[in-house]
Design a protein around this motif. Structure first.
Motif, PDB file in Angstrom:
ATOM      1  N   THR A 206     -17.782  10.486  18.756  1.00 31.07           N
ATOM      2  CA  THR A 206     -18.488  10.964  17.564  1.00 31.07           C
ATOM      3  C   THR A 206     -19.678  10.052  17.230  1.00 31.07           C
ATOM      4  O   THR A 206     -19.685   8.875  17.581  1.00 31.07           O
ATOM      5  CB  THR A 206     -17.541  11.045  16.338  1.00 31.07           C
ATOM      6  OG1 THR A 206     -18.259  11.597  15.226  1.00 31.07           O
ATOM      7  CG2 THR A 206     -16.997   9.686  15.929  1.00 31.07           C
ATOM      8  N   HIS A 207     -20.668  10.665  16.558  1.00 29.72           N
ATOM      9  CA  HIS A 207     -21.766   9.863  16.002  1.00 29.72           C
ATOM     10  C   HIS A 207     -21.558   9.696  14.494  1.00 29.72           C
ATOM     11  O   HIS A 207     -22.378   9.082  13.820  1.00 29.72           O
ATOM     12  CB  HIS A 207     -23.118  10.541  16.252  1.00 29.72           C
ATOM     13  CG  HIS A 207     -23.601  10.387  17.663  1.00 29.72           C
ATOM     14  ND1 HIS A 207     -23.987   9.180  18.182  1.00 29.72           N
ATOM     15  CD2 HIS A 207     -23.734  11.280  18.658  1.00 29.72           C
ATOM     16  CE1 HIS A 207     -24.356   9.344  19.443  1.00 29.72           C
ATOM     17  NE2 HIS A 207     -24.197  10.612  19.760  1.00 29.72           N
ATOM     18  N   ASN A 208     -20.484  10.283  13.983  1.00 30.26           N
ATOM     19  CA  ASN A 208     -20.205  10.196  12.554  1.00 30.26           C
ATOM     20  C   ASN A 208     -19.385   8.926  12.287  1.00 30.26           C
ATOM     21  O   ASN A 208     -18.190   8.864  12.578  1.00 30.26           O
ATOM     22  CB  ASN A 208     -19.437  11.461  12.129  1.00 30.26           C
ATOM     23  CG  ASN A 208     -19.191  11.505  10.636  1.00 30.26           C
ATOM     24  OD1 ASN A 208     -18.848  10.482  10.024  1.00 30.26           O
ATOM     25  ND2 ASN A 208     -19.365  12.659  10.050  1.00 30.26           N
ATOM     26  N   MET A 209     -20.059   7.912  11.742  1.00 34.66           N
ATOM     27  CA  MET A 209     -19.417   6.602  11.569  1.00 34.66           C
ATOM     28  C   MET A 209     -18.267   6.657  10.554  1.00 34.66           C
ATOM     29  O   MET A 209     -17.311   5.899  10.658  1.00 34.66           O
ATOM     30  CB  MET A 209     -20.447   5.551  11.124  1.00 34.66           C
ATOM     31  CG  MET A 209     -21.512   5.293  12.160  1.00 34.66           C
ATOM     32  SD  MET A 209     -20.801   4.624  13.676  1.00 34.66           S
ATOM     33  CE  MET A 209     -21.917   5.263  14.895  1.00 34.66           C
ATOM     34  N   SER A 210     -18.406   7.559   9.583  1.00 38.12           N
ATOM     35  CA  SER A 210     -17.335   7.694   8.602  1.00 38.12           C
ATOM     36  C   SER A 210     -16.072   8.256   9.283  1.00 38.12           C
ATOM     37  O   SER A 210     -14.957   7.766   9.059  1.00 38.12           O
ATOM     38  CB  SER A 210     -17.851   8.588   7.469  1.00 38.12           C
ATOM     39  OG  SER A 210     -16.785   9.140   6.784  1.00 38.12           O
ATOM     40  N   HIS A 211     -16.241   9.255  10.142  1.00 45.68           N
ATOM     41  CA  HIS A 211     -15.096   9.777  10.897  1.00 45.68           C
ATOM     42  C   HIS A 211     -14.515   8.681  11.799  1.00 45.68           C
ATOM     43  O   HIS A 211     -13.303   8.569  11.961  1.00 45.68           O
ATOM     44  CB  HIS A 211     -15.512  10.973  11.772  1.00 45.68           C
ATOM     45  CG  HIS A 211     -15.836  12.205  10.984  1.00 45.68           C
ATOM     46  ND1 HIS A 211     -16.387  13.328  11.545  1.00 45.68           N
ATOM     47  CD2 HIS A 211     -15.678  12.485   9.672  1.00 45.68           C
ATOM     48  CE1 HIS A 211     -16.550  14.254  10.619  1.00 45.68           C
ATOM     49  NE2 HIS A 211     -16.145  13.762   9.468  1.00 45.68           N
ATOM     50  N   ALA A 212     -15.416   7.881  12.375  1.00 43.21           N
ATOM     51  CA  ALA A 212     -14.970   6.847  13.323  1.00 43.21           C
ATOM     52  C   ALA A 212     -14.069   5.809  12.666  1.00 43.21           C
ATOM     53  O   ALA A 212     -13.123   5.316  13.283  1.00 43.21           O
ATOM     54  CB  ALA A 212     -16.181   6.166  13.957  1.00 43.21           C
ATOM     55  N   ILE A 213     -14.363   5.484  11.395  1.00 43.35           N
ATOM     56  CA  ILE A 213     -13.500   4.483  10.749  1.00 43.35           C
ATOM     57  C   ILE A 213     -12.281   5.123  10.082  1.00 43.35           C
ATOM     58  O   ILE A 213     -11.258   4.492   9.919  1.00 43.35           O
ATOM     59  CB  ILE A 213     -14.268   3.591   9.736  1.00 43.35           C
ATOM     60  CG1 ILE A 213     -14.857   4.426   8.613  1.00 43.35           C
ATOM     61  CG2 ILE A 213     -15.333   2.757  10.424  1.00 43.35           C
ATOM     62  CD1 ILE A 213     -15.254   3.581   7.426  1.00 43.35           C
ATOM     63  N   THR A 214     -12.406   6.415   9.732  1.00 46.03           N
ATOM     64  CA  THR A 214     -11.297   7.082   9.032  1.00 46.03           C
ATOM     65  C   THR A 214     -10.177   7.516   9.976  1.00 46.03           C
ATOM     66  O   THR A 214      -9.000   7.391   9.661  1.00 46.03           O
ATOM     67  CB  THR A 214     -11.821   8.348   8.302  1.00 46.03           C
ATOM     68  OG1 THR A 214     -12.917   7.976   7.483  1.00 46.03           O
ATOM     69  CG2 THR A 214     -10.734   8.986   7.451  1.00 46.03           C
ATOM     70  N   TYR A 215     -10.568   8.064  11.129  1.00 44.71           N
ATOM     71  CA  TYR A 215      -9.571   8.677  12.009  1.00 44.71           C
ATOM     72  C   TYR A 215      -9.231   7.777  13.190  1.00 44.71           C
ATOM     73  O   TYR A 215     -10.018   6.927  13.599  1.00 44.71           O
ATOM     74  CB  TYR A 215     -10.078  10.040  12.505  1.00 44.71           C
ATOM     75  CG  TYR A 215     -10.256  11.022  11.372  1.00 44.71           C
ATOM     76  CD1 TYR A 215      -9.161  11.685  10.834  1.00 44.71           C
ATOM     77  CD2 TYR A 215     -11.514  11.240  10.816  1.00 44.71           C
ATOM     78  CE1 TYR A 215      -9.314  12.561   9.776  1.00 44.71           C
ATOM     79  CE2 TYR A 215     -11.678  12.127   9.751  1.00 44.71           C
ATOM     80  CZ  TYR A 215     -10.571  12.787   9.236  1.00 44.71           C
ATOM     81  OH  TYR A 215     -10.727  13.653   8.178  1.00 44.71           O
ATOM     82  N   GLY A 216      -8.044   8.008  13.736  1.00 50.44           N
ATOM     83  CA  GLY A 216      -7.627   7.319  14.954  1.00 50.44           C
ATOM     84  C   GLY A 216      -7.048   5.943  14.705  1.00 50.44           C
ATOM     85  O   GLY A 216      -7.126   5.401  13.596  1.00 50.44           O
ATOM     86  N   ASN A 217      -6.433   5.377  15.737  1.00 52.42           N
ATOM     87  CA  ASN A 217      -5.855   4.026  15.641  1.00 52.42           C
ATOM     88  C   ASN A 217      -6.601   3.031  16.527  1.00 52.42           C
ATOM     89  O   ASN A 217      -6.269   1.859  16.553  1.00 52.42           O
ATOM     90  CB  ASN A 217      -4.362   4.043  16.016  1.00 52.42           C
ATOM     91  CG  ASN A 217      -4.148   4.377  17.482  1.00 52.42           C
ATOM     92  OD1 ASN A 217      -4.866   5.198  18.039  1.00 52.42           O
ATOM     93  ND2 ASN A 217      -3.204   3.731  18.119  1.00 52.42           N
TER      94      ASN A 217
END
Ligand SMILES: Nc1ncnc2c1ncn2[C@@H]1O[C@H](COP(=O)(O)OP(=O)(O)OP(=O)(O)O)[C@@H](O)[C@H]1O
Ligand SMILES: [Mg+2]
Length: 258
Positions: A206-217
């Motif tokens: 993703t290029h969405n940094m907010s998604h990158a920090i919110t989702y996944g472990n």
């Protein structure tokens, strides 16, 4: 689960257009890991996913899934291991087929015996129940053509199709990038739900940094064909959008996490 060892890919080697797309990348994912990959344009993210899916052959290195070497396995033979959702909502679904027909095609994919042409009542009930959990109203439009759905609805359908036969590894390459911000949020929520319900090992670009920090472990940062950071646990949870963006210019911002 996934073991990527010293993967290398150089496009147009030995010519003036030579491009080192992937530079000795090693990466291990445990079963159930949800790893988010971020990095600037040309960092090598799609090339890495393309090599996992078998669409690009590496020059060097190995890819193993549960100990099986799939480095040079043809794409169709990897289908039982790997599913993908792409950026373009029109890629994962057949526009002329209805929602239920698309799902039936996905359910039959890779099956040794076909279930026959008709859809069983059990299959229909299962599809409907799973679509209902998405909260997009798709369960009431089973006979609607996929081509008539919105981009977000189509991506949600693509996602369900990709996980229907429970692959070992789910690859998501910017699958929310073509959607408006609100729809992208909705599709990410659906994604998160599907991944946690199925426990699928997932690699999402993703290029969405907010998604990158919110989702996944896991949070994996790529730059110029290399993995420059792989954060998990407290480091991942402590990451902020500001620090993540700053880390691409100056890696010392990674140390400040947690
Ligand atoms: N088929 C190809 N032929 C030649 N060069 C390629 C090919 N595919 C990728 N490249 C090059 O390899 C590098 C990595 O590209 P890649 O598409 O993997 O980047 P990316 O991280 O996915 O970027 P983006 O965020 O723009 O999608 C780039 O320099 C790109 O130009
Ligand atoms: Mg890409």
């Amino acid at each position: 689960m996934l073991d990527v060892h010293q993967l290398q890919k150089i496009f147009h080697a030995g010519t003036p257009d030579e491009r080192i797309a992937i530079d000795e990348v090693s990466l291990g994912l445990r079963r159930g890991d949800f790893a988010v990959v971020v990095g600037g344009n040309g960092a090598g993210k799609s090339t890495l996913l393309n090599m996992l899916a078998g669409e690009v052959l590496p020059d060097d290195g190995h890819i193993r899934i549960d100990g099986n070497d799939i480095t040079r396995l043809p794409t169709h033979k990897r289908a039982k291991y790997i599913s993908r959702v792409f950026q373009d909502p029109s890629v994962g679904t057949a526009a002329a087929l209805s929602i239920e027909e698309n799902l039936a095609v996905a359910a039959r994919r890779g099956a040794r015996r076909t279930f026959g042409r008709g859809l069983t009542g059990t299959m229909m009930a299962e599809f409907r129940a799973r679509l209902e959990t998405f909260g997009l109203g798709l369960e009431n439009r089973m006979k609607a053509q996929a081509g008539l759905l919105s981009g977000g609805q189509r991506q949600a359908l693509s996602l369900l199709m990709a996980v229907l036969r429970e692959p070992q590894l789910l690859l998501l390459d910017e699958h929310t990038a073509a959607l408006d911000p609100k729809t992208a949020e909705k599709v990410m929520q659906v994604t998160s739900r599907v991944v946690s319900e199925t426990g699928l090992t997932t690699l999402m670009v993703t290029h969405n940094m907010s998604h990158a920090i919110t989702y996944g472990n896991r949070l994996i940062m790529m730059q110029q064909g290399r993995i420059i950071a792989d954060l998990s646990g407290e480091q991942k949870r402590g990451m902020t959008v500001e620090r993540l963006v700053a880390a691409f210019d100056d890696e010392s911002h990674l140390l400040a996490a947690a």
